[in-house]
Each structure stands twice: as structure tokens, then as C-alpha cells.
Design a protein around this motif. Structure first.
Motif, PDB file in Angstrom:
ATOM      1  N   LYS A 244      18.511  26.587  -7.103  1.00  0.00           N
ATOM      2  CA  LYS A 244      19.395  26.619  -5.931  1.00  0.00           C
ATOM      3  C   LYS A 244      20.259  27.878  -5.942  1.00  0.00           C
ATOM      4  O   LYS A 244      20.574  28.436  -4.895  1.00  0.00           O
ATOM      5  CB  LYS A 244      20.296  25.373  -5.910  1.00  0.00           C
ATOM      6  CG  LYS A 244      19.570  24.082  -5.541  1.00  0.00           C
ATOM      7  CD  LYS A 244      20.555  22.920  -5.508  1.00  0.00           C
ATOM      8  CE  LYS A 244      19.853  21.617  -5.157  1.00  0.00           C
ATOM      9  NZ  LYS A 244      20.802  20.475  -5.130  1.00  0.00           N
ATOM     10  N   TYR A 248      20.525  29.819  -2.575  1.00  0.00           N
ATOM     11  CA  TYR A 248      21.705  29.482  -1.784  1.00  0.00           C
ATOM     12  C   TYR A 248      22.943  30.166  -2.352  1.00  0.00           C
ATOM     13  O   TYR A 248      23.049  30.378  -3.561  1.00  0.00           O
ATOM     14  CB  TYR A 248      21.932  27.962  -1.754  1.00  0.00           C
ATOM     15  CG  TYR A 248      20.807  27.194  -1.120  1.00  0.00           C
ATOM     16  CD1 TYR A 248      20.661  27.144   0.268  1.00  0.00           C
ATOM     17  CD2 TYR A 248      19.879  26.516  -1.904  1.00  0.00           C
ATOM     18  CE1 TYR A 248      19.621  26.442   0.854  1.00  0.00           C
ATOM     19  CE2 TYR A 248      18.837  25.812  -1.329  1.00  0.00           C
ATOM     20  CZ  TYR A 248      18.711  25.778   0.049  1.00  0.00           C
ATOM     21  OH  TYR A 248      17.680  25.082   0.630  1.00  0.00           O
ATOM     22  N   PRO A 253      23.739  24.505  -0.948  1.00  0.00           N
ATOM     23  CA  PRO A 253      23.072  24.588   0.357  1.00  0.00           C
ATOM     24  C   PRO A 253      24.039  24.546   1.532  1.00  0.00           C
ATOM     25  O   PRO A 253      23.745  25.104   2.597  1.00  0.00           O
ATOM     26  CB  PRO A 253      22.157  23.354   0.356  1.00  0.00           C
ATOM     27  CG  PRO A 253      21.926  23.054  -1.089  1.00  0.00           C
ATOM     28  CD  PRO A 253      23.200  23.417  -1.779  1.00  0.00           C
ATOM     29  N   ALA A 257      21.910  29.883   3.095  1.00  0.00           N
ATOM     30  CA  ALA A 257      20.909  30.543   2.254  1.00  0.00           C
ATOM     31  C   ALA A 257      21.297  31.985   1.955  1.00  0.00           C
ATOM     32  O   ALA A 257      21.993  32.634   2.740  1.00  0.00           O
ATOM     33  CB  ALA A 257      19.548  30.504   2.949  1.00  0.00           C
ATOM     34  N   ARG A 258      20.866  32.465   0.812  1.00  0.00           N
ATOM     35  CA  ARG A 258      21.078  33.862   0.478  1.00  0.00           C
ATOM     36  C   ARG A 258      20.199  34.734   1.377  1.00  0.00           C
ATOM     37  O   ARG A 258      19.148  34.311   1.838  1.00  0.00           O
ATOM     38  CB  ARG A 258      20.717  34.132  -0.984  1.00  0.00           C
ATOM     39  CG  ARG A 258      21.653  33.484  -1.993  1.00  0.00           C
ATOM     40  CD  ARG A 258      21.336  33.956  -3.391  1.00  0.00           C
ATOM     41  NE  ARG A 258      22.137  33.278  -4.391  1.00  0.00           N
ATOM     42  CZ  ARG A 258      23.384  33.581  -4.709  1.00  0.00           C
ATOM     43  NH1 ARG A 258      23.977  34.584  -4.086  1.00  0.00           N
ATOM     44  NH2 ARG A 258      24.035  32.911  -5.635  1.00  0.00           N
TER      45      ARG A 258
END
Length: 284
Positions: A244, A248, A253, A257-258
């Protein structure tokens, strides 16, 4: 990478638009000739063979016979409690089989996609193109996408193995419980018919006691297996939590999102000539 001839030109890059299910990805060289076509499709659903339903259907009459013998032995309440506990732990092994196959397919798709992306760049893009876009894409493929694919593939493989182990344990437990009832029910039913005689009643109590001991051992084994695989799943959950953080912001979350996509300039039609330089033109 482009669309087939006759359709509007569109560059497909990692982190941007990707082909939907049952669509094709066309990979071209610097002259626009299609070098390879990849088909992306959804896996076929699997059908439950109905093993669990058949097992329960055949087990119920055997349970009724043993329950009757339990009631006549005078150990009914204790034996009935073990009977309920043992049969409640029965499970459908297909559920774990299905998840095993899903994770296995996911691992295969991830590795296939990673290999396709890797080979597409170094076989089709790197030899034929030069410019800032190629350098940017190379760094993206090497240090971003490839690593993420590897992590996802590893976790998917471990999840598939965990689901296989649980499928095996559930199947073995189901067969062990059914085998115990299948062998004990006829004997208990016969002994119960003789329970009116003092010797017959003692024999019935002895046999019910042995049956209870066997059920108790099965329940203990189930508990040990459950606790063992609960620990394995907990380790996998920790690995998924680590992933994650890669996808993220702050690994949460809820924070979104990245940004893993490339700069939009790399596919801007107005800048394509500056960013994408054919290798032959560059050498000239």
C-alpha cells in the motif's frame, strides 16, 4: 507503441490508458510497422463441482444414526456438542481452490505483463528510438514499474500457495470427518439395537466414548491447523500493507493514489518530434 493503421494515433504508456479486457496492444518500431501484438483477456470462471453439497447430503443420514446411538448411550449432550463442533468446521474446499487459481492467474498475468513491458522497451523501443522520452521511459521501466510488478507477483504467488495449503487442509478434514461417520454409524446403529441388555449398553457407551474421542482429536487438529494458517495469512497481510505504501500516499487509500504515471509531455502530439527521435535520424 500505437494503435492499428486506420485508427486515430494514440501512444499507450504505463500509468496512463491501458487496453480493456479482450483488446489488443500493438507494438511498432520507429517506422511504424507492427512488430508484435499482445492480447489482453479475462480468465474464464470456474464451476463448483458440488463436492461439498454431495458430502453434506451423504453425511446427514450418518449423523442421524450416530445421534440416535448417542442419545441411547446416556452421553447424548456431550457427544452432541462434539458432533456439532466437528460438522460446523466442515468447509467447501472449492472456495480455496478457486482463490488459489485466481491468485495463480494473477501472478502469471503480472509476470507476463512485466516481461512484455521489459522486452517491449529493450527489444522495440530502445534500439529504434532516441531522445528525452526514451531516457525517461527507461528509468520508469527499470526503477519503478519493474520493481512494483516484482513485489506484486511475489505476494500473488505466496497467496496462491497459502490458498492451496488451506484447500488441502479443508479437503482432508472434510474427508476425515466423513470417513469417521461412515465407519462409525453402522457399528453404533448395530450396538444401539442391543442396548436394552446391560452388556449391550456398556458396549454402546464404550463405542460412543471412542467415537467422541476420535471427534475430539479431529477438532483439536482443526484448531491447530487454523491457528497455523491464521499466522501465515497475517504475515501476508503485513506484506500487502507494505505494498500500500508503494501505491498510496502514506500507505493510506483514503489519501489517494501516488502519482506513478509519466509526464504527459511524453505523449503530447505537439512535442512528439522533440521527445521521440528515430534512431536512424539521430545517427544521421
Amino acid at each position: 507503441m500505437s494503435t492499428p493503421p486506420g485508427e486515430p494515433a494514440k501512444l499507450i504508456l504505463p500509468g496512463q490508458s491501458t487496453p480493456p479486457a479482450a483488446q489488443q496492444l500493438h507494438i511498432t518500431n520507429a517506422r511504424g510497422a507492427v512488430q508484435r501484438t499482445l492480447t489482453v483477456g479475462a480468465p474464464q470462471p470456474r464451476t463448483d463441482p458440488g463436492f461439498y453439497k454431495k458430502l453434506i447430503t451423504e453425511l446427514n443420514p450418518l449423523r442421524q444414526s450416530t445421534r440416535g446411538a448417542m442419545a441411547m448411550s446416556g452421553l447424548g449432550m456431550a457427544a452432541l456438542a462434539l458432533d456439532v463442533a466437528a460438522t460446523l468446521n466442515l468447509g467447501n474446499p472449492f472456495l480455496f481452490y478457486d482463490r488459489r487459481e485466481q491468485w495463480k492467474e494473477m501472478a502469471g498475468l503480472l509476470e507476463g505483463s512485466r516481461s512484455d513491458l521489459w522486452r517491449s522497451f529493450f527489444d522495440d523501443i530502445s534500439p529504434n528510438w532516441r531522445g528525452d522520452a526514451v531516457e525517461t521511459l527507461q528509468q520508469y521501466v527499470r526503477f519503478n514499474v519493474n520493481g512494483l510488478y516484482a513485489q506484486l507477483g511475489k505476494v500473488s504467488g505466496e497467496m496462491s500457495s497459502a490458498m492451496h495449503s488451506q484447500y488441502k487442509e479443508v479437503l482432508e478434514y472434510d474427508l476425515s470427518v466423513f470417513g469417521l461417520y461412515a465407519t462409525s454409524a453402522p457399528m453404533l446403529r448395530t450396538v444401539a439395537m442391543l442396548s436394552a441388555h446391560p452388556v449391550g449398553r456398556v458396549t454402546l457407551m464404550t463405542q460412543v466414548g471412542l467415537f467422541m474421542s476420535a471427534i475430539g482429536n479431529l477438532i483439536k487438529q482443526f484448531a491447530d491447523v487454523y491457528n497455523s494458517y491464521e499466522g501465515d495469512l497475517n504475515k501476508l497481510e503485513l506484506k500487502l500493507n507494505d505494498l500500500k505504501g508503494a501505491f498510496y500516499k502514506a500507505g493510506n487509500p483514503d489519501q489517494g493514489a501516488r502519482e506513478l504515471s509519466l509526464t504527459p509531455a511524453i505523449s503530447d502530439p505537439a512535442q512528439l518530434k522533440d521527445y521521440w527521435v528515430p534512431a536512424s535520424k539521430n545517427s544521421a
